[in-house]
Write a protein that holds these residues in place. Sequence first.
Motif, PDB file in Angstrom:
ATOM      1  N   GLN A  85       0.846  -1.212   0.000  1.00  0.00           N
ATOM      2  CA  GLN A  85       0.000   0.000   0.000  1.00  0.00           C
ATOM      3  C   GLN A  85       0.873   1.250   0.000  1.00  0.00           C
ATOM      4  O   GLN A  85       0.584   2.231  -0.678  1.00  0.00           O
ATOM      5  CB  GLN A  85      -0.898   0.025   1.235  1.00  0.00           C
ATOM      6  N   LEU A  86       1.943   1.174   0.772  1.00  0.00           N
ATOM      7  CA  LEU A  86       2.866   2.316   0.836  1.00  0.00           C
ATOM      8  C   LEU A  86       3.456   2.577  -0.557  1.00  0.00           C
ATOM      9  O   LEU A  86       3.502   3.714  -1.028  1.00  0.00           O
ATOM     10  CB  LEU A  86       3.975   2.015   1.856  1.00  0.00           C
ATOM     11  N   SER A  87       3.882   1.509  -1.217  1.00  0.00           N
ATOM     12  CA  SER A  87       4.438   1.631  -2.568  1.00  0.00           C
ATOM     13  C   SER A  87       3.420   2.226  -3.532  1.00  0.00           C
ATOM     14  O   SER A  87       3.743   3.097  -4.338  1.00  0.00           O
ATOM     15  CB  SER A  87       4.857   0.261  -3.100  1.00  0.00           C
ATOM     16  N   ALA A  88       2.179   1.732  -3.424  1.00  0.00           N
ATOM     17  CA  ALA A  88       1.136   2.225  -4.332  1.00  0.00           C
ATOM     18  C   ALA A  88       0.891   3.710  -4.087  1.00  0.00           C
ATOM     19  O   ALA A  88       0.675   4.474  -5.031  1.00  0.00           O
ATOM     20  CB  ALA A  88      -0.151   1.414  -4.130  1.00  0.00           C
ATOM     21  N   SER A  89       0.954   4.125  -2.823  1.00  0.00           N
ATOM     22  CA  SER A  89       0.651   5.532  -2.509  1.00  0.00           C
ATOM     23  C   SER A  89       1.697   6.483  -3.100  1.00  0.00           C
ATOM     24  O   SER A  89       1.413   7.650  -3.308  1.00  0.00           O
ATOM     25  CB  SER A  89       0.532   5.732  -0.994  1.00  0.00           C
ATOM     26  N   VAL A  90       2.908   5.983  -3.358  1.00  0.00           N
ATOM     27  CA  VAL A  90       3.929   6.852  -3.970  1.00  0.00           C
ATOM     28  C   VAL A  90       4.188   6.453  -5.434  1.00  0.00           C
ATOM     29  O   VAL A  90       5.142   6.902  -6.058  1.00  0.00           O
ATOM     30  CB  VAL A  90       5.263   6.836  -3.167  1.00  0.00           C
ATOM     31  N   GLU A  91       3.302   5.582  -5.948  1.00  0.00           N
ATOM     32  CA  GLU A  91       3.400   5.114  -7.337  1.00  0.00           C
ATOM     33  C   GLU A  91       4.743   4.479  -7.665  1.00  0.00           C
ATOM     34  O   GLU A  91       5.344   4.734  -8.715  1.00  0.00           O
ATOM     35  CB  GLU A  91       3.089   6.264  -8.314  1.00  0.00           C
ATOM     36  N   ALA A  92       5.213   3.633  -6.738  1.00  0.00           N
ATOM     37  CA  ALA A  92       6.434   2.867  -7.020  1.00  0.00           C
ATOM     38  C   ALA A  92       6.082   1.736  -7.984  1.00  0.00           C
ATOM     39  O   ALA A  92       5.027   1.111  -7.857  1.00  0.00           O
ATOM     40  CB  ALA A  92       7.013   2.311  -5.728  1.00  0.00           C
ATOM     41  N   GLU A  93       6.960   1.481  -8.938  1.00  0.00           N
ATOM     42  CA  GLU A  93       6.715   0.434  -9.941  1.00  0.00           C
ATOM     43  C   GLU A  93       7.216  -0.905  -9.404  1.00  0.00           C
ATOM     44  O   GLU A  93       8.299  -0.976  -8.826  1.00  0.00           O
ATOM     45  CB  GLU A  93       7.484   0.754 -11.230  1.00  0.00           C
ATOM     46  N   VAL A 139      13.036   1.478  -3.832  1.00  0.00           N
ATOM     47  CA  VAL A 139      14.285   2.071  -4.296  1.00  0.00           C
ATOM     48  C   VAL A 139      13.957   3.368  -5.032  1.00  0.00           C
ATOM     49  O   VAL A 139      13.026   3.408  -5.835  1.00  0.00           O
ATOM     50  CB  VAL A 139      15.003   1.092  -5.266  1.00  0.00           C
ATOM     51  N   GLY A 140      14.709   4.413  -4.742  1.00  0.00           N
ATOM     52  CA  GLY A 140      14.499   5.697  -5.410  1.00  0.00           C
ATOM     53  C   GLY A 140      15.693   6.041  -6.289  1.00  0.00           C
ATOM     54  O   GLY A 140      16.844   5.830  -5.887  1.00  0.00           O
ATOM     55  N   LEU A 141      15.404   6.529  -7.503  1.00  0.00           N
ATOM     56  CA  LEU A 141      16.476   6.993  -8.399  1.00  0.00           C
ATOM     57  C   LEU A 141      16.103   8.390  -8.862  1.00  0.00           C
ATOM     58  O   LEU A 141      14.960   8.622  -9.287  1.00  0.00           O
ATOM     59  CB  LEU A 141      16.619   6.069  -9.616  1.00  0.00           C
ATOM     60  N   GLY A 142      17.044   9.330  -8.784  1.00  0.00           N
ATOM     61  CA  GLY A 142      16.719  10.695  -9.194  1.00  0.00           C
ATOM     62  C   GLY A 142      17.806  11.656  -8.754  1.00  0.00           C
ATOM     63  O   GLY A 142      18.945  11.255  -8.539  1.00  0.00           O
ATOM     64  N   SER A 143      17.417  12.928  -8.597  1.00  0.00           N
ATOM     65  CA  SER A 143      18.427  13.903  -8.181  1.00  0.00           C
ATOM     66  C   SER A 143      18.597  13.820  -6.661  1.00  0.00           C
ATOM     67  O   SER A 143      17.715  13.323  -5.950  1.00  0.00           O
ATOM     68  CB  SER A 143      17.989  15.310  -8.590  1.00  0.00           C
ATOM     69  N   ASP A 144      19.717  14.304  -6.186  1.00  0.00           N
ATOM     70  CA  ASP A 144      20.030  14.243  -4.764  1.00  0.00           C
ATOM     71  C   ASP A 144      18.936  14.907  -3.926  1.00  0.00           C
ATOM     72  O   ASP A 144      18.517  14.362  -2.908  1.00  0.00           O
ATOM     73  CB  ASP A 144      21.373  14.950  -4.532  1.00  0.00           C
TER      74      ASP A 144
END
Length: 393
Positions: free
Chosen positions: A127-135, A257-262
């Motif tokens: 649910q947590l993943s879905a709330s932040v739209e993690a794939e 896992v997050g990928l992006g700018s610092d």
Amino acid sequence: MKPLRIDIEIPAFLHRDVEHGVFYCSEKILEGRVDRDAGSGIDLELADDADTESIESTVRGWIEQTIQRSLRYEDDVLQEWGEAAPFRSETEEILASKDLKVMGNGLVSYGPRYTRILQSLLEICEQLSASVEAEPFMTPAVATVEHLQRCDFLAQFPQAISFVTHFREDHSVIDRFAEQCRGTDGAVDCQPPAEHLKPFGMLLRPAVCYHIYPYFEGETLDRDPYLACAVGDCFRYESRNTTGIDRLFDFRLYEIVGLGSDETLQRWREGMIAEAVEIFTDLGLPGRIAGSNDPFFAAGSILKSTFQRAHALKYELEVPFPNREGRLAVASFNLHRDFFGTRFDIQTPSREVASTGCVGYGLDRILSALLVHHGLDLEQWPQRCRERLGIRA
Ligand code: AMP
Ligand code: ZN
């Protein structure tokens, strides 16, 4: 067992790491405890056939080296919540419970009652993943040596590695082994000689996130941050640190896992910490968010681990727990800066080297914390916790 006391000044910030790492000084060390009351010294219990003198010198040398190479850090507590009530069960009681079966050192099979709780915890993570739209991603439980070398795992965590190997493609070798194991009562020697085995090409995965980074190799991310989630069994050899279901060889880890700018990842981590505090409050578990570092038992990784502390790269969610430290890390919130982005050539939408971070929830540890705080009788768990987990009356 025979006792060995080593008088040596150990700074408080290293107590935990020294207690975990001392077992890797010799397999003859059966127990180890820093004497916090006296303010210095470590008390060990050794196997009867241990060479006391040589162990004393090894342990002393290792502790001195550890102190020398560490960056000193201050305790860094971001947040604390909840009231610490008396524990309702001990880890030994959990291990003795009929709802699980110990299958080997650090290997546990759960029965339906505990499996349902683990499934509910997994659902909360999803649910947590879905709330932040993690794939969602699915990844293998095994990784090649080359891959984990690229991730710099081998040099940093050699003590935790579990190699996988196979028989050489040779019928005579395979037949000989089968013959050797053909015992009627099961009590036969099943260790194959090393020369019958192939070189170790693979390792059991120590974390889920390592398989995510190569997926983006050479790519430019289509968003910032790109969030990915995956779950699976992870394996870490914990030597004699293996205890209840809180420190296993094979444990279940849910990662985002997050990928992006610092900057986006910093903000993302703050959000993930806030969500976690809400989840644990609902579960009726008190805790704190504190700065931490990865364990280091290899001389070369001490500096990196204490660097993590000094630069606030790792936070852990800790709940009070009846172990020596008095608390247990059940989740971690990590930033890796541009390490994986550089290694795997990953770019942000604005064409900069991507930073990465990961949040890991240790499902077995959360179960362990729930049992210790709320007791073995699920009927007695707090109402709000039961609702959050979907436990029916
Ligand atoms: P780490 O990658 O070391 O930050 O670990 C992520 C999470 O995995 C921790 O917060 C724990 O909840 C869990 N974990 C790590 N090692 C073990 C272990 N040996 N047994 C059970 N859970 C573990
Ligand atoms: Zn990770």
